[in-house]
Design a protein around this motif. Structure first.
Motif, PDB file in Angstrom:
ATOM      1  N   LYS A  11       0.840  -1.416  -0.143  1.00 21.47           N
ATOM      2  CA  LYS A  11      -0.050  -0.092   0.062  1.00 21.47           C
ATOM      3  C   LYS A  11       0.841   1.331  -0.147  1.00 21.47           C
ATOM      4  O   LYS A  11       0.428   2.282  -0.453  1.00 21.47           O
ATOM      5  N   SER A  12       2.038   1.149   0.593  1.00 19.56           N
ATOM      6  CA  SER A  12       2.975   2.279   0.442  1.00 19.56           C
ATOM      7  C   SER A  12       3.333   2.825  -0.574  1.00 19.56           C
ATOM      8  O   SER A  12       3.838   3.998  -0.925  1.00 19.56           O
ATOM      9  N   ASN A  13       3.301   1.982  -1.692  1.00 22.01           N
ATOM     10  CA  ASN A  13       3.816   2.108  -2.997  1.00 22.01           C
ATOM     11  C   ASN A  13       2.735   3.123  -3.846  1.00 22.01           C
ATOM     12  O   ASN A  13       2.904   3.639  -5.047  1.00 22.01           O
ATOM     13  N   SER A  14       1.475   2.972  -3.312  1.00 26.89           N
ATOM     14  CA  SER A  14       0.404   3.749  -3.851  1.00 26.89           C
ATOM     15  C   SER A  14       0.803   5.090  -3.850  1.00 26.89           C
ATOM     16  O   SER A  14       1.164   5.823  -2.812  1.00 26.89           O
ATOM     17  N   ARG A  15       0.180   5.859  -5.114  1.00 29.44           N
ATOM     18  CA  ARG A  15       0.375   7.418  -4.861  1.00 29.44           C
ATOM     19  C   ARG A  15      -0.559   7.998  -3.840  1.00 29.44           C
ATOM     20  O   ARG A  15      -0.261   9.172  -3.439  1.00 29.44           O
ATOM     21  N   PHE A  16      -1.547   7.327  -3.384  1.00 37.25           N
ATOM     22  CA  PHE A  16      -2.474   8.031  -2.438  1.00 37.25           C
ATOM     23  C   PHE A  16      -2.159   7.501  -1.125  1.00 37.25           C
ATOM     24  O   PHE A  16      -2.698   7.741  -0.138  1.00 37.25           O
ATOM     25  N   SER A  17      -1.097   6.577  -1.003  1.00 41.13           N
ATOM     26  CA  SER A  17      -0.459   6.546   0.429  1.00 41.13           C
ATOM     27  C   SER A  17       0.201   7.615   0.977  1.00 41.13           C
ATOM     28  O   SER A  17       1.490   7.177   1.485  1.00 41.13           O
ATOM     29  N   ASN A  18      -0.245   8.632   1.050  1.00 40.85           N
ATOM     30  CA  ASN A  18       0.477   9.894   1.652  1.00 40.85           C
ATOM     31  C   ASN A  18      -0.478  10.517   2.602  1.00 40.85           C
ATOM     32  O   ASN A  18      -1.770  11.104   2.180  1.00 40.85           O
ATOM     33  N   LEU A  21      -1.573  13.993   1.829  1.00 36.76           N
ATOM     34  CA  LEU A  21      -2.597  14.215   0.864  1.00 36.76           C
ATOM     35  C   LEU A  21      -3.929  13.976   1.213  1.00 36.76           C
ATOM     36  O   LEU A  21      -5.101  14.733   1.005  1.00 36.76           O
TER      37      LEU A  21
END
Length: 620
Positions: A11-18, A21
């Motif tokens: 999940k940390s690789n997802s762009r939205f795992s921030n 954001l």
């Protein structure tokens, strides 16, 4: 354990795992939510004119969304980490968008707004001396439109409340879980500070939309200051509906969990909580009374939440009726009142909330010092509100409402007091005019006027002439369109500045008190505590406060408008009573909150629980 780590890594690789954001998206959604809610409140006086509502009724409509929210908020505490929180937030936002669109339907389902023509408002002689009060087709249609409005807005507000259930509890707990304890206070402060600009833009949107005539036609006869003017209240609801829909869509891309930038001990705590066995909904409902009582008997939780309820009631009163207060006290048009609130009052509150979060992050304030800090801020804010009780003036003289000429000039003036008895004045007429004698009349007909002159350039009425109730000796006087000038209009800007400064100082305590509530409950009960906190605040503050303040305002009414035996809104208020009861009730709530915070401050001296003496930063 390996599966859990691999899952987080994926999940940390997802762009939205921030988490930053997510904080941005959460801020924008809460911004849109509050924009919608406050836009509706900025239209309070417009809705009252359009559908003939009392202040209690309009206050009830604005708070109906709390009913749907209160019914389901408790279940948020059960679902907590068991569900995909971002997706539920997105679904809630889309439901709020549908609700906002439904609120605009009464405009399209009702007959177009109309008002009496000039000829009908002039004094027309008659032989029947009884006041014209028959119920015509137009009167029945207005009652029907009001009933339609009530049904649609009730359903829409209930749906809005259901949609708003997951927004703050899931959003705040998600940020608190994945931002890391050191960053959570500042992130939550930023979230509240950005979202509080929603009300500011809501009032600004109201300022723009209320300058447009409700039927979107080229209306030349009415001015913005005319009591018959009704702005395009429904247009802003379509705008807020679009904002809610757009800000809800990104949530469907966020992961259920994301990595936490925290120490090993903190990650272990989170992992242990995640690995606890899930209870069923039935088990939760059985356990709910015990957990609920456990929180209520926790002195810090209960006292802090009750203090929040007191201050939230003041916020509810200001957000719902401050616009109306400015219109009645200082004769400010609805659009101008919304502009002042949106550009001065609400930004000051946002700045105060942000500064409160900064103070929490960079000061050495301990949890033990929070009640003392908050108490000082609220006390200063309350003292700043004292002068505003004197920044007003008495109600203008209104013929047959609070001014009777026989009471002031004796029996010889009785014939003059009967000057309009031969006029066929509609009982529903309300088009205030100001006489050359500085007395206000309900309409040109009530002033006995039988003629008028019009400006040939803009086709607006300049003056009503041959008015039998306005005399200069033996000469018939004249009246001018609109209410008589208010001698207190110069207090408008000083009032807004003073109440904005008071709001900024009071809001410094918002984030510290909120974080103290979160830190004085066990970590595994945080979601449940947030749900109970919002439930109590809705039941004791946001739900009853608008109706209670509306009832206090209605008690100051001097003249009600009646249609077919039904009360259809207040046309005149006693300014002194309005000011004293509206502001006095707010001060009473503030004093109650001050006493509760003082009790918290006294309580923390007598306990060593929660490491209250340790600086807040060291607890993180």
């Amino acid at each position: 354990m390996e599966i859990h780590k691999e899952k987080n890594k994926t999940k940390s690789n997802s762009r939205f795992s921030n988490i930053k954001l997510f904080v941005l998206c959460q801020s924008l959604l809460q911004f849109s939510q509050l924009l919608h809610s406050t836009y509706l409140k900025s239209c309070i006086t417009t809705l009252e004119k359009r559908f003939g509502l009392s202040s209690q009724s309009s206050g009830t409509i604005t708070s109906l969304n709390e009913v749907g929210n209160s019914l389901l908020i408790v279940f948020v505490s059960y679902f907590g980490r068991r569900v995909h929180r971002p997706r539920l937030i997105g679904l809630g936002g889309l439901l709020m968008s549908i609700s906002a669109m439904m609120l605009a339907l009464p405009h399209f389902l009702s007959q177009p707004y109309t008002y009496n023509s000039v000829l009908l408002e002039l004094c027309i002689p008659r032989t029947n001396f009884s006041e014209t009060s028959t119920c015509g087709q137009q009167d029945y249609q207005q009652l029907t439109d009001t009933n339609i409005m009530w049904k649609i807005m009730t359903i829409a507000q209930l749906l809005f409340g259901i949609g708003s259930v997951p927004i703050q509890p899931f959003g705040i707990s998600y940020v608190d879980d994945f931002a890391g304890p050191r960053n959570a206070p500042l992130y939550i402060a930023v979230l509240f500070a950005v979202s509080v600009f929603g009300p500011a833009f809501g009032f600004l949107l109201g300022s723009v939309m209320l300058k447009i005539y409700v039927n979107i036609d080229n209306l030349l006869e009415l001015k913005l200051s005319d009591q018959r003017w009704v702005g395009a209240w429904w247009l802003g609801l379509l705008v807020s509906s679009g904002c809610l829909a757009l800000t809800s869509l990104p949530y469907f891309a966020f992961p259920r969990e994301m990595q936490v930038d925290a120490s090993k001990a903190e990650v272990d705590i989170f992992t242990e909580d995640s690995e606890k066995p899930n209870m069923t909904l039935l088990e939760f409902l059985k356990m709910f009374p015990r957990l609920f009582v456990k929180l209520l008997v926790s002195p810090f939780f209960l006292l802090l939440v009750l203090a929040q309820c007191s201050f939230s009631s003041v916020i509810a009163a200001l957000s719902t009726f401050l616009n109306k207060f400015l219109e009645c006290q200082y004769h400010a048009p609805a659009s101008y009142s919304s502009l002042l609130i949106g550009t001065m009052n609400l930004p000051a509150v946002a700045i105060g909330m942000l500064l409160g979060g900064v103070i929490m992050k960079y000061s050495n304030m301990s949890l033990k010092a929070i009640p003392r800090f908050s108490l000082a801020m609220i006390l200063i804010s309350t003292l700043l509100c004292v002068p505003i009780f004197f920044m007003g003036c008495a109600t203008q003289r209104i013929a047959s409402v609070n001014w009777n000429i026989t009471d002031h000039f004796g029996e010889e003036s009785r014939s003059f007091n009967m000057c309009n008895l031969n006029c066929s004045c509609p009982s529903t007429a309300f088009n205030p005019v100001c006489g050359t004698n500085d007395i206000e009349y309900i309409s040109p007909c009530h002033a006995g006027c039988n003629n008028f002159t019009m400006d040939p350039l803009n086709l607006k009425i300049q003056v009503y002439t041959n008015c039998s109730c306005v005399r200069d000796g033996d000469i018939l006087g004249s009246t001018y369109p609109g209410a008589c000038s208010n001698s207190c209009s110069h207090y408008l800007l000083p009032f807004i500045i003073l109440i904005s400064v008071a709001g900024l100082i009071a809001s410094l305590s918002h984030n510290p008190v909120y974080m103290m509530v979160l830190r004085t409950v066990p970590n595994d009960e945080k979601s449940f505590a947030i749900g109970i906190q919002f439930l109590i605040m809705r039941l004791l503050a946001w739900l009853p406060a608008p109706a209670l303040f509306g009832l206090a305002i209605d008690s100051t009414c001097l003249r009600w408008k009646w249609i077919c035996g039904n009360k259809q809104g207040c046309t005149y208020y006693d300014n002194d009573l309005f000011r004293n009861r509206y502001l006095g009730l707010q001060v009473a709530y503030k004093v109650m909150g001050i006493l509760l915070l003082a009790l918290v401050g006294w309580k923390v001296k007598r306990t060593g629980e929660y490491r209250l003496e340790v600086p807040f930063k060291e607890l993180l």
